[in-house]
Enzyme design. Structure first.
Site, PDB file in Angstrom:
ATOM      1  CB  CYS A  52      66.174  46.207 -62.087  1.00 27.92           C
ATOM      2  SG  CYS A  52      67.538  47.034 -62.919  1.00 27.92           S
ATOM      3  CD  GLU A  54      65.754  47.780 -57.879  1.00 29.25           C
ATOM      4  OE1 GLU A  54      65.887  46.976 -58.820  1.00 29.25           O
ATOM      5  OE2 GLU A  54      66.706  48.398 -57.373  1.00 29.25           O
ATOM      6  CB  CYS A  85      69.804  51.398 -61.767  1.00 32.00           C
ATOM      7  SG  CYS A  85      68.266  50.968 -62.598  1.00 32.00           S
TER       8      CYS A  85
HETATM    9  N1  THU Z   1      70.081  45.467 -61.123  1.00 36.25           N
HETATM   10  C1  THU Z   1      68.937  45.437 -60.367  1.00 36.25           C
HETATM   11  O1  THU Z   1      68.245  44.410 -60.314  1.00 36.25           O
HETATM   12  N2  THU Z   1      68.576  46.566 -59.706  1.00 36.25           N
HETATM   13  C2  THU Z   1      69.296  47.724 -59.696  1.00 36.25           C
HETATM   14  O2  THU Z   1      68.849  48.714 -59.139  1.00 36.25           O
HETATM   15  C3  THU Z   1      70.606  47.765 -60.331  1.00 36.25           C
HETATM   16  C4  THU Z   1      70.935  46.626 -61.221  1.00 36.25           C
HETATM   17  C5  THU Z   1      70.456  44.254 -61.876  1.00 36.25           C
HETATM   18  C6  THU Z   1      70.364  44.389 -63.373  1.00 36.25           C
HETATM   19  C7  THU Z   1      71.319  43.307 -63.821  1.00 36.25           C
HETATM   20  O3  THU Z   1      70.604  42.083 -63.886  1.00 36.25           O
HETATM   21  C8  THU Z   1      72.342  43.223 -62.716  1.00 36.25           C
HETATM   22  O4  THU Z   1      71.793  43.908 -61.599  1.00 36.25           O
HETATM   23  C9  THU Z   1      73.688  43.838 -63.061  1.00 36.25           C
HETATM   24  O5  THU Z   1      73.549  45.141 -63.458  1.00 36.25           O
END
Ligand code: THU
Length: 129
Positions: A52, A54, A85
């Site tokens: 992600c 973050e 998430c």
């Molecule tokens: N994702 C994030 O970068 N941060 C989050 O808090 C939720 C999900 C990204 C992971 C993946 O690359 C895309 O969003 C779809 O889930």
């Protein structure tokens, strides 16, 4: 103060490597050193290996020599606001306080402000930290 963080997160989102989900996310941290550290999600053809936005920003902060998240912004191109998430909440909490503000943004600015405690209540704590 939150506006520059929002802009940093939006700018970071442009660097997302999200060819599989096509769901770019950006994050920006203001650390205790006053600097802003940014990150985007970085996906991988072996899907579970991606990560992600973050943790990318957290990694940048740590490698910049800072340890404490003062405030943080998160933005996703395709959501009106992007709540981090569950895994990211735990990762953020390692470097945040209960009152640390997290700004959930869309393309125009901050849409919702939440504290770490609101995002991750009843969090895992031990005598180690
Ligand atoms: N994702 C994030 O970068 N941060 C989050 O808090 C939720 C999900 C990204 C992971 C993946 O690359 C895309 O969003 C779809 O889930």
């Amino acid at each position: 103060m939150s506006h520059d963080l929002f802009e940093a997160a939006r700018g970071a989102m442009a660097f997302a490597h999200a060819p599989y989900s096509k769901f770019p996310v950006g994050a920006a941290i203001r650390a205790e050193d006053g600097r802003v550290y940014t990150g985007a999600n970085i996906e991988n053809l072996s899907f579970p290996q991606g990560w992600c936005a973050e943790p990318t920003a957290i990694g940048a902060m740590i490698m910049g020599g800072a340890k404490k998240i003062v405030e943080m912004a998160v933005i996703a191109e395709k959501l009106p606001l992007c709540p981090p998430c569950g895994g990211c909440r735990q990762k953020i909490s390692e470097f945040a306080g209960k009152d640390t503000k997290i700004y959930l943004c869309d393309e125009t600015g901050v849409k919702k402000t939440m504290t770490m405690e609101e995002l991750l209540p009843f969090s895992f704590e031990t005598e180690l930290g």
